[in-house]
Every structure is written in structure tokens, then in C-alpha cells.
Scaffold this motif. Structure first.
Motif, PDB file in Angstrom:
ATOM      1  N   TRP A  72       0.869  -1.226   0.055  1.00  0.00           N
ATOM      2  CA  TRP A  72      -0.026  -0.059   0.021  1.00  0.00           C
ATOM      3  C   TRP A  72       1.015   1.093   0.049  1.00  0.00           C
ATOM      4  N   TYR A  73       1.904   1.204   0.899  1.00  0.00           N
ATOM      5  CA  TYR A  73       2.646   2.612   0.772  1.00  0.00           C
ATOM      6  C   TYR A  73       3.782   2.518  -0.243  1.00  0.00           C
ATOM      7  N   GLN A  74       4.193   1.546  -0.922  1.00  0.00           N
ATOM      8  CA  GLN A  74       4.846   1.628  -2.140  1.00  0.00           C
ATOM      9  C   GLN A  74       3.759   2.181  -3.376  1.00  0.00           C
ATOM     10  N   SER A  93       3.246  15.739   2.239  1.00  0.00           N
ATOM     11  CA  SER A  93       4.346  15.292   3.036  1.00  0.00           C
ATOM     12  C   SER A  93       4.448  14.545   4.471  1.00  0.00           C
ATOM     13  N   PHE A  94       2.786  14.434   4.599  1.00  0.00           N
ATOM     14  CA  PHE A  94       2.523  13.659   6.053  1.00  0.00           C
ATOM     15  C   PHE A  94       1.254  12.543   5.750  1.00  0.00           C
ATOM     16  N   ILE A  95       1.409  11.619   6.482  1.00  0.00           N
ATOM     17  CA  ILE A  95       0.385  10.570   6.469  1.00  0.00           C
ATOM     18  C   ILE A  95      -0.109  10.349   7.863  1.00  0.00           C
ATOM     19  N   GLY A 108       9.344   4.724  10.396  1.00  0.00           N
ATOM     20  CA  GLY A 108       8.066   5.001   9.802  1.00  0.00           C
ATOM     21  C   GLY A 108       7.996   6.284   9.528  1.00  0.00           C
ATOM     22  N   SER A 109       8.954   7.134   8.886  1.00  0.00           N
ATOM     23  CA  SER A 109       9.038   8.293   8.539  1.00  0.00           C
ATOM     24  C   SER A 109       8.382   8.756   7.355  1.00  0.00           C
ATOM     25  N   GLY A 110       7.542   7.767   6.482  1.00  0.00           N
ATOM     26  CA  GLY A 110       6.637   8.087   5.561  1.00  0.00           C
ATOM     27  C   GLY A 110       7.061   9.089   4.440  1.00  0.00           C
ATOM     28  N   ALA A 141      16.335   3.020   4.012  1.00  0.00           N
ATOM     29  CA  ALA A 141      15.103   2.160   4.026  1.00  0.00           C
ATOM     30  C   ALA A 141      15.563   0.860   4.891  1.00  0.00           C
ATOM     31  N   GLY A 142      14.490   0.703   5.808  1.00  0.00           N
ATOM     32  CA  GLY A 142      14.667  -0.601   6.765  1.00  0.00           C
ATOM     33  C   GLY A 142      13.559  -0.836   7.431  1.00  0.00           C
ATOM     34  N   ASP A 143      13.556  -1.917   8.200  1.00  0.00           N
ATOM     35  CA  ASP A 143      12.430  -2.508   8.838  1.00  0.00           C
ATOM     36  C   ASP A 143      12.301  -2.279  10.324  1.00  0.00           C
ATOM     37  N   ALA A 144      11.179  -1.505  10.886  1.00  0.00           N
ATOM     38  CA  ALA A 144      11.048  -1.361  12.169  1.00  0.00           C
ATOM     39  C   ALA A 144      11.566  -2.349  13.071  1.00  0.00           C
ATOM     40  N   GLU A 145      11.287  -3.684  12.780  1.00  0.00           N
ATOM     41  CA  GLU A 145      11.863  -4.965  13.361  1.00  0.00           C
ATOM     42  C   GLU A 145      13.164  -5.393  13.267  1.00  0.00           C
ATOM     43  N   PHE A 146      13.816  -4.663  12.343  1.00  0.00           N
ATOM     44  CA  PHE A 146      15.431  -5.130  12.181  1.00  0.00           C
ATOM     45  C   PHE A 146      16.196  -3.823  11.862  1.00  0.00           C
TER      46      PHE A 146
END
Ligand code: SAM
Length: 274
Positions: free
Chosen positions: A24-26, A38-40, A88-90, A134-139
Motif C-alpha cells: 500500500w505504501y509503495q 508530506s504527511f500521512i 516509519g518516516s513516510g 530503507a529499513g524495517d522497524a523490526e530489524f
């Protein structure tokens, strides 16, 4: 009743939930390249706007409520000269606001949408001390103890494992560093979130239920969002976008209004000498 659309996704298996949110975000960044978007987030309005209005430049007025959500979350710590990570800077508006208004040494935004990260690096390439990876919040792709503050705004409901995310936050924070966090949960999930925060090894300093502030922002920002969606989105996608944006009458809006979904903000601190 719950805010069915998003909560249904939130309840999928962690793997599926992550895949759907990432796609969805891609899709959002691929299809909508407007730099002024610039915000979500759903935003924050003071309950007494007459006495408590954040001073903003004219150019920021259109994003007032989204900025106010950031301001509410980060304004509890003096960020001057600190190293700040936003997870999660969007589309980067929040990290940019923090960098230019609050004086941190540097701000790094991390997001699992590679397209969002590319969009941000292009949009803010001239801003010194602001970068996106780019990176995952969990890693999280950062060294231990490398940030003074971690910020997280309306992103954690997408994660596969909140526990894994909290472990990463604690790892990348220096001792005494702060985790400044806000998001929503279905009311039945609020206890689970409390347990997750309790077990994070960080100390909960403050929790605020901001659901009324978020509803206030949704009301005040409704006209702007409707006009933006009308102008930018194909008519077949109008309804899904109105739902996603939380316009008046959407499932999310109703979820907040009826108390089925709770929006909270938190201040946590990594203890010294663990
Ligand atoms: C609702 S948007 C909020 C964006 C931004 N914080 C704001 O308020 O404008 C949620 C963001 O979290 C990101 N996100 C979701 N899951 C993520 C994950 N596992 N790791 C990193 N980012 C993630 C999404 O790509 C999206 O940009």
C-alpha cells in the motif's frame, strides 16, 4: 464495532499484514508524487485552540494538524544537538519539521517503503543533517546506542511484531535516551499494548489519551483532505482514499468517535546501567 478496514488488516497474520501495508505504501508513493503531500497521519488539535495555537510559517499551514501531532509527541524533550531517529518516516514531513524547527544535530528517517525513502531523499537532499534510509522497524539497520531519541508516529499498527520493534528501539537508544511514540489501537488491544510497553525494558514516563484531539483534527482538516483527494485521486479510488484519510463518517473516524479505537501518546525512557 471496530474501524473494520484497517483493523481487519491489523488482525491478519503478522506476515500478511506487513506485506499488505508495504504494498500500500509503495503504491502511494509510486502513484502520488506531489511534494506538498508530506504527511500521512490523522493530526492533532488542541482542545482549546484559541489559547494553544502552534506558531507556524505560512507554508506549513496546510499541514498544521499533522505537524501538531508531531509537535505534541516530541515537545516533551529538548531535542537541541541530539541524534534523532524516526521509524516509519513516510513522506518525510515530520522528520523535516523536527530538523528545521527543533534544532537536533541530525535526524534519520527509516521506512520500509523504498519508494518513500527515495522520495524523501530527493525532496530533502538540500537539508543538512537530514537523511532517510530503507529499513524495517523490526530489524533496524543501526548500531547499538546510536541515537538519543527515537520517534514513532502512527506507524506501529502496521508492524508484524511490536515486541521485536520495541527491542530494536531499546537497542539503538543510548542509556537515558527517549522513545516518543504515538499510535492507535482497537480498544480490545490497548491492554496488550500496555503489556508490550511494560516488557520493553524501558520506563513508561507518561501516557496520554489523545483520541479527542485526533477527532478534533479530523473535523478541522476534513475540507482540505476532501479537496485534495477529489483533485488527486481517480474517482474509482475516492472512497478507499477517504477511508484511509479518515474523513468525517469514515470507519476510522467513527471508530474514534464511538470509543472503539483509542489513540494515545507515550513517553518512555531507556534506563541507565542496564
Ligand atoms: C501512516 S504512515 C505515517 C508516516 C509518518 N510517520 C507521518 O506521520 O506522516 C505509516 C508509515 O509507516 C511505515 N511502516 C509501516 N510498517 C513499517 C515497518 N515494518 N518498518 C518501517 N516502516 C514501516 C509505512 O511505510 C508508512 O510510511
Amino acid at each position: 464495532m471496530i474501524a473494520k478496514l484497517f483493523m481487519a488488516i491489523c488482525r491478519l497474520s503478522p506476515y500478511l499484514r506487513k506485506v499488505i501495508w508495504r504494498r500500500w505504501y509503495q503504491f502511494l508513493t509510486r502513484s502520488y508524487k506531489r511534494k506538498d503531500w508530506s504527511f500521512i497521519n490523522y493530526g492533532y488539535a488542541s482542545l482549546d485552540p484559541q489559547t494553544d495555537k502552534l506558531q507556524l510559517d505560512d507554508a506549513d499551514e496546510q499541514n498544521r494538524y499533522c505537524i501538531q501531532l508531531y509537535h505534541h509527541v516530541v515537545n516533551v524533550v529538548d531535542l537541541r544537538d541530539l541524534r534523532v531517529l524516526e521509524v516509519g518516516s513516510g513522506r518525510g514531513g515530520g522528520a523535516y519539521y523536527i530538523k528545521r524547527s527543533l534544532g537536533p544535530k541530525r535526524v534519520v528517517g527509516v521506512d520500509f517503503s523504498r519508494r518513500a525513502v527515495a522520495f524523501c531523499n530527493k525532496s530533502y537532499s538540500s537539508v543538512e543533517g537530514l537523511s532517510f534510509v530503507a529499513g524495517d522497524a523490526e530489524f533496524l539497520p543501526f548500531r547499538d546506542n546510536s541515537f538519543d531519541v527515537v520517534v514513532n508516529v502512527e506507524s506501529s499498527h502496521c508492524y508484524g511484531s511490536m515486541n521485536a520493534f520495541l527491542m530494536q528501539v531499546k537497542r539503538v537508544l543510548r542509556e537515558g535516551g527517549y522513545f516518543l511514540y504515538t499510535d492507535f489501537r482497537d480498544k480490545g488491544e490497548v491492554d496488550i499494548l500496555h503489556k508490550q510497553l511494560d516488557h520493553s525494558g524501558m520506563t513508561l514516563i507518561k501516557e496520554t489519551n489523545i483520541t479527542m484531539n485526533v477527532i478534533g483534527a479530523m473535523n478541522l482538516d476534513n475540507e482540505r483532505k476532501m479537496a485534495l483527494i477529489q483533485a488527486a485521486v481517480h474517482k474509482m479510488l475516492l472512497r478507499p482514499f477517504q477511508e484511509f484519510a479518515g474523513v468525517i463518517g469514515s470507519m476510522m473516524y467513527e471508530g474514534f468517535r464511538t470509543g472503539e479505537v483509542i489513540y494515545s501518546s507515550f513517553v518512555l525512557q531507556k534506563p541507565n546501567h542496564q
